[in-house]
Design an enzyme around this catalytic site. Sequence first.
Site, mmCIF file in Angstrom:
data_model
loop_
_atom_site.group_PDB
_atom_site.id
_atom_site.type_symbol
_atom_site.label_atom_id
_atom_site.label_comp_id
_atom_site.label_asym_id
_atom_site.label_seq_id
_atom_site.Cartn_x
_atom_site.Cartn_y
_atom_site.Cartn_z
ATOM 1 C CG ASP A 100 -73.353 29.514 44.297
ATOM 2 O OD1 ASP A 100 -73.991 29.983 45.255
ATOM 3 O OD2 ASP A 100 -72.139 29.216 44.372
ATOM 4 C CG LEU A 101 -74.459 28.040 38.405
ATOM 5 C CD1 LEU A 101 -74.116 26.813 37.568
ATOM 6 C CD2 LEU A 101 -73.721 29.254 37.882
#
Length: 400
Positions: A172-173
């Site tokens: 996600d990051l």
Amino acid sequence: MKPQLVFSLEQALTMTYATLRFVHLGWRVIKIEPTPIKGRQSKGDPNRYIGRPVAGHDRHSYFVAPNAGKEAIAIDLKRKEGQALLKRLIEELRPDIFCTNTMPARHNKLGIGYEKLNQIKNDLIWCCISAMGLAYPDVPGYDPVMQAWCGYMDLTGHPDGPPLQCGPPIIDLKAGDEAFTQIILALMERAETGSGKMIDISMAQVAVSWLHTFLPMLDMDSPPSELKRSGNEHRQFIPVNAYRTKDGFVYLAIGSDAQWNRFIEKSLFSSLKQDRFATNEGRRQAKIKLHQAIEAITREHTSLEVSAVLAEAGIPHSPITPIENVFQLPFVASGILKTVAPDGRQVRLPPPAVQTDYLDQIQSLLPFAPAYGEHTTRILTEAGLSAAEITALKDQEVIA
């Protein structure tokens, strides 16, 4: 680069984190969420309701940090009236960037595809994050699923244990960081060409792009077993591992024979000065016995005592910092961001990836994460809608 205006139809974490990085630059980010679904208690971004309640029904702890400093508006984009309203907002407020991590199969239904929005504003930077990109519009994806799919879980955990996900949601990051970077590049291009751009980010491709020290080795005679789960060890550099002490653990990382020589010159570890350990390859061949020998030494001393010796030898090392102590680390304490909840309590936020002039100007204090639809009326008024028009849209449930 002057501050930009960002519209973002976002939820969960990956795009929400990307647009938070724009907040750190002092850019204006307007978070777009759907209007309430009949019969459902929760409204908008599902992450609003994850964690402990902090500010009313719709701002729980998991939601706060990635949404600090943003504005929130709620529009029903499934209806033509909602899409017409989005068109008007783009025409009147002239956003520089439109972001979304909505599944691509829904773009046309919501009227947010690149082609449609580009017709409204032809220099718009449009960015989408999805599981596998626009070529696979129906594929959903969350971080742990992508870790499983892209090989990460096969690499994480102990050799005799089950596959594990990494603690932080790293895909996600990473995808959010990539969105941030590609948007900055697109803005630089636009400054030269005057044209907008479509940015299509696949979480899967982003994930696999990080496997430089794994995938190519398969073509250079490394068997898969050499690359798989290795616990806290490094697969190639020995010794790199966590070792038990009297009162906890110390992680040390020796990345060269020169570091190894400094390590064994210390009297605490001088018993390891053996020919079989003289080179990294020798240490790799005897790694089980070496790890056992190091831990037989470290477990007789406190973490502080072991760390002092390693520091004298110039060996990269660290005790295992409990998560509750991370804010106290000197390099973190000096850079943390803050926000203030409606009840007056101060909430510490992670530091930005890089400190910015904007954060210095506001003394690193960001506005608290917005309530659901908190800024709808104000933003529509800014776009030129009359009070009567706004009331009518509310009555028709086009906005909330």
